[in-house]
Design an enzyme around this catalytic site. Sequence first.
Site, PDB file in Angstrom:
ATOM      1  N   ASP A 196       0.843  -1.200   0.000  1.00 10.81           N
ATOM      2  CA  ASP A 196       0.000   0.000   0.000  1.00 10.81           C
ATOM      3  C   ASP A 196       0.878   1.249   0.000  1.00 10.81           C
ATOM      4  O   ASP A 196       1.648   1.481   0.935  1.00 10.81           O
ATOM      5  CB  ASP A 196      -0.911  -0.037   1.235  1.00 10.81           C
ATOM      6  CG  ASP A 196      -1.729   1.236   1.420  1.00 10.81           C
ATOM      7  OD1 ASP A 196      -1.840   2.023   0.468  1.00 10.81           O
ATOM      8  OD2 ASP A 196      -2.258   1.429   2.539  1.00 10.81           O
ATOM      9  N   HIS A 369      -4.010   4.618   6.610  1.00 11.23           N
ATOM     10  CA  HIS A 369      -2.854   4.178   5.827  1.00 11.23           C
ATOM     11  C   HIS A 369      -1.563   4.652   6.490  1.00 11.23           C
ATOM     12  O   HIS A 369      -1.479   5.779   6.967  1.00 11.23           O
ATOM     13  CB  HIS A 369      -2.927   4.729   4.402  1.00 11.23           C
ATOM     14  CG  HIS A 369      -4.171   4.345   3.671  1.00 11.23           C
ATOM     15  ND1 HIS A 369      -4.252   3.222   2.880  1.00 11.23           N
ATOM     16  CD2 HIS A 369      -5.401   4.933   3.631  1.00 11.23           C
ATOM     17  CE1 HIS A 369      -5.475   3.143   2.370  1.00 11.23           C
ATOM     18  NE2 HIS A 369      -6.189   4.162   2.817  1.00 11.23           N
TER      19      HIS A 369
END
Length: 572
Positions: A196, A369
């Site tokens: 990610d 994130h």
Amino acid sequence: MAVNLKNNETGVFALGGLGEIGKNMYGVQFQDEIILLDCGVMFPEDDLLGIDYVIPDFSYIMQNQSKVKALIISHGHEDHIGGIPFLLQQINVPIYAGKLAASLIRNKLQERGLLRQAEIHEIDEDAVIRFRKTTVSFYLTTHSIPEAYGVVVKTPPGNIVFTGDYKFDFTPVGKPADLHRMAKIGEEGVLVLLGDSTNSEIPTFTKSEQVVGQSIKNIIQKVEGRVIFATFASNVSRLQQVVETAQETGRKIAVFGRSMESAIKTGRELGYIKDDDELFVEQRDLNRVPAEQLIILCTGSQGEPMAALSRIANGTHRQIQVQPNDTVIFSSSPIPGNTMSVNRVINQLCEVGAHVIHGKVNNIHTSGHGGQQEQLLMMRLMKPKYFMPVHGEFRMQSIQAGLAQQTGIPKENCFVMENGQMLAVTADSARIAGKFTANSIYVDGSGIGDIGHVVIRDRRNLSEDGLVVISATLDYENKQLVSGPDIMSRGFIYMRESSDLIHSLQSSLKSAINRGLNENGNNVSERLIRDMIMDTIVPLIYERTERSPMIMPVLLDINKGVRRRKQRTEQE
């Protein structure tokens, strides 16, 4: 370019999620087995006029559907599960997901009448799914929704690890990430890591969800009137923070917005939202609760026009009108492309007297994130031989590829890919093995894929310069202009105040049509007259207005009806 995957190679590819945030879908292929990872949607930016969703192109999946063994879901966010209904309309692939994600998927499929045919299996971090040549296992990560998993696809050449969305939150809301499992996977060997890259521009750690929870509590404790709290419905951890704050401050919660109601219902059923039976009040009982004892939990933190908060802001909500002491909390940050919509709603709320709290300065939102330090930690734990950034725009993936090199992964082993490119790997090699079509597919209402770039361009032109319709009736046999040309404007000029321009254009068009009828002998056709109209009016309009509206000539042949009646009479 075709895909050329050798028999001893594992292929890694993306249908969506490279060079963009959202629409995530990846795949791992070994010989006659394909394991799909996530199937999300992307919400359209402002230039995609009229488009509801952007989904991955499933063409490659359809061409190889006999090889598809499973769709593995990392977590229940819309950009990872939103495309599933559209996929299942084309191929009925078995779905493996955690309990929360599975429940959210069932809700989506139920709405579209697809649930009965769906095959959904619930998994947890200890699950192992075995196929003939590949095996899938999981590890628990931390994200802004419970049951966020990293995925390990074991293939004969080596393990392919997909991080999913993650951060390293050492004081999370809910279960902590399984760092020991991650380290063990790294020790066993990782051939390719799909990481990610969303927050690769942020040099630090992402702040903990507990920090946000304390900030929410501090803010609400000071509010004297109602609290209107807007956040992502799928951010179950944030919803639990609001529930805890309501319990500690003696407030009730009223829920508005279909997706928010569904998320609260599912979260309570699965135990991720813990409350007492009297905490939530029905919408019809809203006015029975004193303002200082009420939190309205609603959708619309991204400025969506039909969401509850937008309707509250513009005064069209049937049950909620802004009161002078209302405090509105935006516990989210705008998704790229939504900034203008969010700002519009904030301004509307301020204009009607609400106190609005938004932005990172108030610590009322944190990302799910990880920043650069967390990404570096993940790479150190996994120690991959090859690295492929995913889930982020191109610049984010490029930055993360640089981070990977800092951890000792050679530059030639880092692959910033495009959607549709196939990365073919063995234990000792990696190469780009061709590319297949993986364009964005636009969903407009019930239409899927029938809106292309040409239609979007036309919509954009219409929105910018409007439409001019020119109608005329002609007698091609006698070479006469019977009536017209008439001019109608939509979104170009105000007809009543532009009579001089209209008359001037009509005069020029009349001359051009008559010239076309009388100077071309027997070669007169509708196409010739149409071309003469366009050649005449386009430069004239631009010269007079410096605008380029869409022009639509409508030409009627007076003799066409006569010919048809004659043909019918002869047939009878």
